[in-house]
Design an enzyme around this catalytic site. Structure first.
Site, mmCIF file in Angstrom:
data_model
loop_
_atom_site.group_PDB
_atom_site.id
_atom_site.type_symbol
_atom_site.label_atom_id
_atom_site.label_comp_id
_atom_site.label_asym_id
_atom_site.label_seq_id
_atom_site.Cartn_x
_atom_site.Cartn_y
_atom_site.Cartn_z
ATOM 1 N N SER A 161 0.837 -1.199 0.000
ATOM 2 C CA SER A 161 0.000 0.000 0.000
ATOM 3 C C SER A 161 0.876 1.254 0.000
ATOM 4 C CB SER A 161 -0.970 -0.047 1.187
ATOM 5 O OG SER A 161 -1.980 0.916 1.053
ATOM 6 N N ASP B 108 -9.300 -4.298 -5.983
ATOM 7 C CA ASP B 108 -8.700 -3.124 -5.348
ATOM 8 C C ASP B 108 -8.783 -1.955 -6.322
ATOM 9 O OD1 ASP B 108 -7.117 -1.244 -4.077
ATOM 10 O OD2 ASP B 108 -5.284 -2.467 -4.090
ATOM 11 N N HIS C 72 -7.958 -4.900 -1.385
ATOM 12 C CA HIS C 72 -6.662 -4.255 -1.142
ATOM 13 C C HIS C 72 -5.830 -4.879 -0.024
ATOM 14 C CE1 HIS C 72 -3.802 -0.902 -1.005
ATOM 15 N NE2 HIS C 72 -3.982 -0.889 0.296
#
Length: 347
Positions: free
Chosen positions: A174, A286, A316
């Site tokens: 991320s 995602d 995600h």
């Protein structure tokens, strides 16, 4: 800015068919019916590292785990956590940058992944607790992370942590994936030879340019606008938090934006040539999927060695759910093996 925890609502019909039934089951059991509450940053921070614990499997403990510190940007002291294998050093080292949208996360966030990497790759892992927004202006977290790499790769850092500075990899998921990709550029320019950059579900684009998901040039942002765990509204919340960290004084903000430069949109990096081998993993459900894959293509077009894999049917943060999702277990194992092969090329 979204004011409710809309990312925790029941799964939206528009994405239900894209999700693995195993994820749907675990999400519906543990998350879907949590009542909406006003978003509170400090509360989110206090819960973030255990947010997905309902799906996280136990991880093997490293032979030794301890906390220390390294110099960050501007001489600040940055906490790090070191995981050592049972074999004698000096070890190759993987430097982890945690996720959390620039404003969340700490040394517990990816602890289970760090432990698995130590066990599978037989290397040391150093997890970096870079400073967060909005208390520290963007891109302090990036600059802290690169400063940590500079120290760890130096003779003093190598001696302190008993690592081999000729065998270093960096990575994270991320926002941490974003950081690791940026650090890859900065390391190249500084003459630091990284053996691997490993990014999971990275953020790439500058969302401040868009008022709606449909304005993004990446189809997954519209297709998965209402994805579970991380959707457009939550991404926008994190983006506003990031940019709100800059000064309200226009002259000071202009100076800060000069520091930001291309860090706001990685596709605008001045050069993609001569970068380290890179692994990019994306998640099929995602909103960030397509920008991560577009960045991978940019690397490939510039002649770099890149491995790209999309994990289908998962959102995600799926890599935190390795007890519930086979894709998460595969993500961790594949990432650890990629790191091992990069740092032990003769095996």
């Amino acid at each position: 800015m979204a004011q409710q925890h809309e990312a925790l609502n029941p799964i939206h019909p528009s994405v239900l068919s894209s999700l693995d039934p195993a994820f749907v089951d675990v999400y519906n059991k543990h998350v879907a019916h949590i009542p909406n509450k006003p978003i509170d940053l400090q509360f989110l921070r206090s819960k973030y590292s255990v947010l997905y614990s309902y799906g996280t499997a136990p991880a093997p403990e490293a032979a030794k785990t301890y906390d220390s510190s390294v110099p960050g940007h501007g001489g600040a002291e940055i906490a790090v956590r070191i995981y050592e294998p049972a074999t004698p050093g000096p070890w190759p080292v993987y430097i982890d940058y945690h996720g959390g949208g620039w404003g969340l996360g700490d040394l517990d966030t990816e602890a289970h992944i760090c432990k698995h990497i130590v066990a599978i790759a037989n290397i040391a892992v150093i997890d970096v607790d870079y400073r967060l927004v909005p208390e520290h202006p963007f891109p302090t977290g990036i600059l802290d992370s690169f400063a940590a790499l500079q120290y760890i790769s130096s003779p003093d850092g190598a001696k302190k942590f008993n690592i081999d500075p000729s065998r270093i990899a960096v990575g994270g998921p991320s926002a941490g994936g974003n950081i690791s990709l940026v650090v890859g550029h900065l390391a190249r320019d500084a003459g630091i030879d990284l053996k691997l950059v490993a990014a999971g579900t990275p953020t790439i684009d500058d969302l401040s340019r868009y008022s709606t998901a449909t304005e993004s040039p990446y189809p997954s942002m519209t297709e998965l606008e209402f994805a579970p765990t991380l959707n457009w509204a939550r991404l926008k919340w994190f983006d506003i938090l990031k940019w709100s960290s800059l000064s309200k004084d226009e002259a000071e903000k202009a100076k800060q934006m000069e520091v930001v430069g291309w860090f706001g949109d990685l596709m605008q990096a001045p050069s993609f040539e001569g970068l380290s081998k890179t692994v990019i993993y994306t998640a099929g459900c995602d909103p960030l999927r397509d920008e991560g894959e577009a960045y991978a293509r940019k690397l490939i077009e510039a002649g770099n060695e890149v491995t790209v894999k999309r994990f289908k049917g998962v959102p995600h943060p799926f890599y935190h759910m390795d007890e519930a999702l086979p894709q998460a277990k595969q993500y961790i194992e594949m990432m650890a093996v990629e790191i091992k092969h990069a740092l032990y090329p003769d095996l």
